[in-house]
Design a protein around this motif. Sequence first.
Motif, mmCIF file in Angstrom:
data_model
loop_
_atom_site.group_PDB
_atom_site.id
_atom_site.type_symbol
_atom_site.label_atom_id
_atom_site.label_comp_id
_atom_site.label_asym_id
_atom_site.label_seq_id
_atom_site.Cartn_x
_atom_site.Cartn_y
_atom_site.Cartn_z
ATOM 1 N N THR A 184 -3.051 -7.199 -8.388
ATOM 2 C CA THR A 184 -2.173 -7.194 -9.522
ATOM 3 C C THR A 184 -1.666 -5.683 -9.465
ATOM 4 O O THR A 184 -2.258 -4.770 -9.101
ATOM 5 N N ARG A 185 -0.604 -5.323 -10.136
ATOM 6 C CA ARG A 185 -0.046 -4.022 -10.150
ATOM 7 C C ARG A 185 -1.125 -3.156 -10.969
ATOM 8 O O ARG A 185 -1.021 -1.862 -10.438
ATOM 9 N N GLU A 186 -1.696 -3.376 -11.922
ATOM 10 C CA GLU A 186 -2.701 -2.773 -12.469
ATOM 11 C C GLU A 186 -3.745 -2.322 -11.723
ATOM 12 O O GLU A 186 -4.106 -1.167 -11.556
ATOM 13 N N ALA A 187 -4.257 -3.211 -10.688
ATOM 14 C CA ALA A 187 -5.440 -2.916 -10.014
ATOM 15 C C ALA A 187 -5.058 -2.014 -8.723
ATOM 16 O O ALA A 187 -5.843 -1.138 -8.568
ATOM 17 N N THR A 188 -3.837 -2.318 -8.110
ATOM 18 C CA THR A 188 -3.227 -1.361 -6.852
ATOM 19 C C THR A 188 -3.211 -0.019 -7.652
ATOM 20 O O THR A 188 -3.458 0.955 -6.916
ATOM 21 N N SER A 189 -2.660 0.215 -8.671
ATOM 22 C CA SER A 189 -2.349 1.664 -9.279
ATOM 23 C C SER A 189 -3.858 2.138 -9.553
ATOM 24 O O SER A 189 -3.967 3.348 -9.260
ATOM 25 N N ASN A 190 -4.743 1.544 -10.060
ATOM 26 C CA ASN A 190 -6.066 2.113 -10.178
ATOM 27 C C ASN A 190 -7.019 2.506 -8.800
ATOM 28 O O ASN A 190 -7.444 3.486 -8.778
ATOM 29 N N ASP B 248 0.917 -1.319 -0.181
ATOM 30 C CA ASP B 248 -0.040 0.041 0.003
ATOM 31 C C ASP B 248 0.961 1.133 -0.042
ATOM 32 O O ASP B 248 0.671 2.257 -0.688
ATOM 33 N N LYS B 249 1.784 1.396 1.118
ATOM 34 C CA LYS B 249 2.663 2.471 1.120
ATOM 35 C C LYS B 249 3.553 2.616 -0.106
ATOM 36 O O LYS B 249 3.536 3.933 -0.548
ATOM 37 N N ALA C 154 -8.405 -8.613 -13.251
ATOM 38 C CA ALA C 154 -7.732 -9.241 -12.300
ATOM 39 C C ALA C 154 -8.523 -10.056 -11.526
ATOM 40 O O ALA C 154 -8.154 -11.474 -11.459
ATOM 41 N N VAL C 155 -9.837 -9.744 -10.895
ATOM 42 C CA VAL C 155 -10.677 -10.772 -10.232
ATOM 43 C C VAL C 155 -11.168 -11.652 -11.187
ATOM 44 O O VAL C 155 -11.257 -12.918 -10.759
ATOM 45 N N ALA C 156 -11.452 -11.482 -12.517
ATOM 46 C CA ALA C 156 -12.093 -12.454 -13.298
ATOM 47 C C ALA C 156 -10.969 -13.688 -13.675
ATOM 48 O O ALA C 156 -11.411 -14.734 -13.472
ATOM 49 N N GLU C 157 -9.808 -13.156 -13.813
ATOM 50 C CA GLU C 157 -8.740 -13.954 -14.171
ATOM 51 C C GLU C 157 -8.460 -15.042 -12.979
ATOM 52 O O GLU C 157 -8.196 -16.190 -13.018
ATOM 53 N N TYR C 158 -8.468 -14.283 -11.817
ATOM 54 C CA TYR C 158 -8.248 -15.230 -10.596
ATOM 55 C C TYR C 158 -9.350 -16.015 -10.256
ATOM 56 O O TYR C 158 -8.977 -17.174 -10.077
#
Length: 334
Positions: free
Chosen positions: A304-310, A15-16, A107-111
């Motif tokens: 995922t990297r994309e999700a946390t950035s979003n 997060d940080k 991210a969630v669908a792929e998981y």
Amino acid sequence: MNKTTIAFFGTMPYDKATFNEVNEEYGFDIKYYTGNLSHDNISLTRGADAVCVFVNDDLNAEIIAELKQNGVKMIALRCAGYNNVDLPAAKATGITVARVPAYSPHAVAEYAVALMLSLNRKIQRASWRTRDGNFSLNGLMGFDMYGKTLGVIGTGKIAKVLIGILRGFGMNVLAYDLYPDHAFAEANQVRYVSLDELYAGSDIISLHCPLTPETEYIINRESIAKMKKGVMIINTGRGRLIHSEDLIEGLKNKQVGFAGLDVYEEEEPYFYKDKSDKIIDDDTLARLLSFNNVIMTSHQAFFTREATSNIAHTTFGNIRDFVLGHELPNAVTE
């Protein structure tokens, strides 16, 4: 003008790192705290303009009243769900609540697909065996996904991505939603049906509906009894969509053949924490973890990297819009 101060609770190292990187664009004054927001640490919110919280922070009426006393004007959820916030209390105190409605549906669908494949093809068990030098195939037989039927409860953004993936596998799709998207269904050969028909006709059931009074424990003893024997149940949504004791009963009597759970109804004391040196004293959780046809993970489908950035961009965008008095499209109301 003074910098906007944010009290950030439940901070993890990732997060940080992510929020600090994104904050270079916004310039907020962020105070990071590792603990979840509670009566014990709420004094840390004094002087903060906003608090930033996640799914396991309990913002009940008492907490919200204390936030108001401490001068907090906004609750910025860095998640999509908001069932952990007492919205009437927030409204009564004049505290604005905003959320992140979508991180990355991919991210969630792929998981969810990863859970399905891992359960079906016994990938975890096979990996453990081969590490021990056991290369036997006994007990590892799966089934072709092709030609099987997926039942999707809730057809929002995540479910639509999931449907696209599994249509690519050659699966049939049944769907249930209070607000069906008939144009999407026609374009993707999806058939909207009643819940009972979905239960009876699905080889795999995946949950993608919000947690509401109507959907709480939508998977229970009665609904499980209506399903195909050996059904696979996937939950990457909210823990309380499934009555855990009823799921255990279904697993024991083999009505449920597999369960992939990224969420759990009583997850707060455990998820996102390292409990490896302690005994799990939640008997239901311990029982679920004992089944070799259950995969349970710590609410990581979004991760995922994309999700946390979003998440970081949307969270800070919500706070900036609030501070500037702009319209808040992600505001949460009753």
